[in-house]
Design a protein around this motif. Structure first.
Motif, PDB file in Angstrom:
ATOM      1  N   PRO A  43       0.810  -1.218   0.000  1.00  0.00           N
ATOM      2  CA  PRO A  43       0.000   0.000   0.000  1.00  0.00           C
ATOM      3  C   PRO A  43       0.842   1.266   0.000  1.00  0.00           C
ATOM      4  O   PRO A  43       0.320   2.350   0.255  1.00  0.00           O
ATOM      5  N   ARG A  61      -3.783   3.730  -0.599  1.00  0.00           N
ATOM      6  CA  ARG A  61      -4.795   2.773  -1.053  1.00  0.00           C
ATOM      7  C   ARG A  61      -5.969   3.516  -1.692  1.00  0.00           C
ATOM      8  O   ARG A  61      -6.497   3.109  -2.737  1.00  0.00           O
ATOM      9  N   CYS A  77      -5.028  -4.758  -3.073  1.00  0.00           N
ATOM     10  CA  CYS A  77      -3.681  -4.669  -2.521  1.00  0.00           C
ATOM     11  C   CYS A  77      -3.372  -5.973  -1.798  1.00  0.00           C
ATOM     12  O   CYS A  77      -4.190  -6.473  -1.023  1.00  0.00           O
TER      13      CYS A  77
END
Length: 257
Positions: A43, A61, A77
Motif C-alpha cells: 500500500p 490505497r 492490494c
C-alpha cells in the motif's frame, strides 16, 4: 484464451507503478471489453517523509482505488510492505492465490531487472504464480482458497524505470503500444496519486511527477512514430504462451520494435 471477455491483471509493487508503466495500454484493453484488475503488492507504506506508515498506506490505497475507478477497473492490494517484498514460500502462495481468484488470461508485471528490489521480487513472484496457479496440488494455504486455474496466462513485462539495467545500459523493448488516444486518461490516473505528486513537488519544486511520465511516454512513442507509447517484453519461457496475444488483440495500436 477464455471465450468470454478477456480478463487482464496488472500487478506491480507500489501504488502508481501501473499508472506510470502501462495504464494507457490497460485503457485500450478496457475499451475493447476486457475486464481489468489493478493490483499492488504494497500500500505504499514508506511513501512519505511526513506521515507514518499506517496513515500514508491508508491514503495511498484510496488514491490507487480512485485511479482504478477512472478506468472502471478493479483494485486490490496484497498487503506486503514497502522494501520488504521477498521471494519465499509464504509470498509465493499469497501471489498464486490472487492469480487463482482473479483468473486472468493476460498478466502485466514488473520487469525482471529494475532499479529496486521490490520491483524485481514482484516480477519473480508473479512469474512464479503464473506457473503455479494451474497446478491443482499446489496448496496456497489461504482461507477459502480458490481452485486452480486452467492454464498459464500470457505474461508481459513493463519497462524498467528509464529503460535501463543496473549499469545504465538500455533494455530494449520487444514492441511498443501506441497510447496516444488514452494518454490523457493515463495522466489523470497518475494525478490521483496526490501524496506522491505533492512529495515530488516539494522535493524538486516542479511537477516532475506528471512531466516525467509525459517525457518517457513520448520517448517510447517516438520509436514507432506515435505521440505516446508504452513498451513491453513477453515472457516466452517453457511452458508459457508464446503467441503474442497483446499485439494481435490491439492490432493497429501496436508495432514491433
Amino acid at each position: 484464451m477464455s471465450q468470454s471477455a478477456p480478463r487482464v491483471l496488472a500487478i506491480h509493487a507500489h501504488p502508481d507503478d501501473i499508472e506510470f508503466q502501462c495504464a494507457g495500454t490497460l485503457a485500450l484493453l478496457k475499451e475493447r471489453g476486457c475486464h481489468i484488475t489493478i493490483a499492488t503488492m504494497t500500500p505504499g507504506d514508506c511513501g512519505s517523509a511526513e506521515l507514518g506508515c499506517a496513515e500514508i498506506a491508508k491514503t495511498r490505497r484510496a488514491e490507487a482505488q480512485a485511479a482504478a475507478d477512472l478506468m472502471g477497473a478493479d483494485y486490490l492490494c496484497l498487503e506486503f510492505r514497502d522494501l520488504s517484498i521477498v521471494f519465499d514460500n509464504d509470498s509465493r502462495r499469497r501471489v498464486t492465490e490472487v492469480l487463482r481468484r482473479v483468473r486472468p488470461d493476460v498478466v502485466f508485471t514488473a520487469p525482471p531487472v529494475d532499479y529496486m528490489p521490490d520491483h524485481e521480487q514482484t516480477s519473480l513472484l508473479v512469474r512464479d504464480a503464473c506457473f503455479n496457479a494451474p497446478i491443482p496440488n499446489y496448496d496456497t494455504r489461504q482461507l477459502n482458497p480458490a481452485v486452480a486455474t486452467t492454464r498459464i496466462p500470457h505474461l508481459y513485462y513493463v519497462d524498467p524505470i528509464e529503460g535501463i539495467d543496473w549499469f545504465g545500459r538500455s533494455i530494449e523493448p520487444e514492441f511498443v503500444i501506441d497510447i496516444s488516444r488514452t494518454f490523457e486518461l493515463k495522466q489523470r490516473m497518475l494525478a490521483c496519486h496526490a501524496s506522491q505528486r505533492g512529495w515530488l513537488l516539494k522535493q524538486h519544486g516542479i511537477d516532475e511527477y506528471l512531466n516525467s511520465n509525459e517525457r518517457w511516454s513520448k520517448q517510447r512513442g517516438q520509436i514507432i512514430g506515435a505521440a505516446y507509447g508504452e513498451a513491453f517484453r513477453q515472457h516466452k519461457g517453457h511452458p508459457y504462451p508464446h503467441d503474442n496475444w497483446l499485439r494481435e488483440f490491439l492490432g493497429a495500436d501496436q508495432r514491433a520494435v
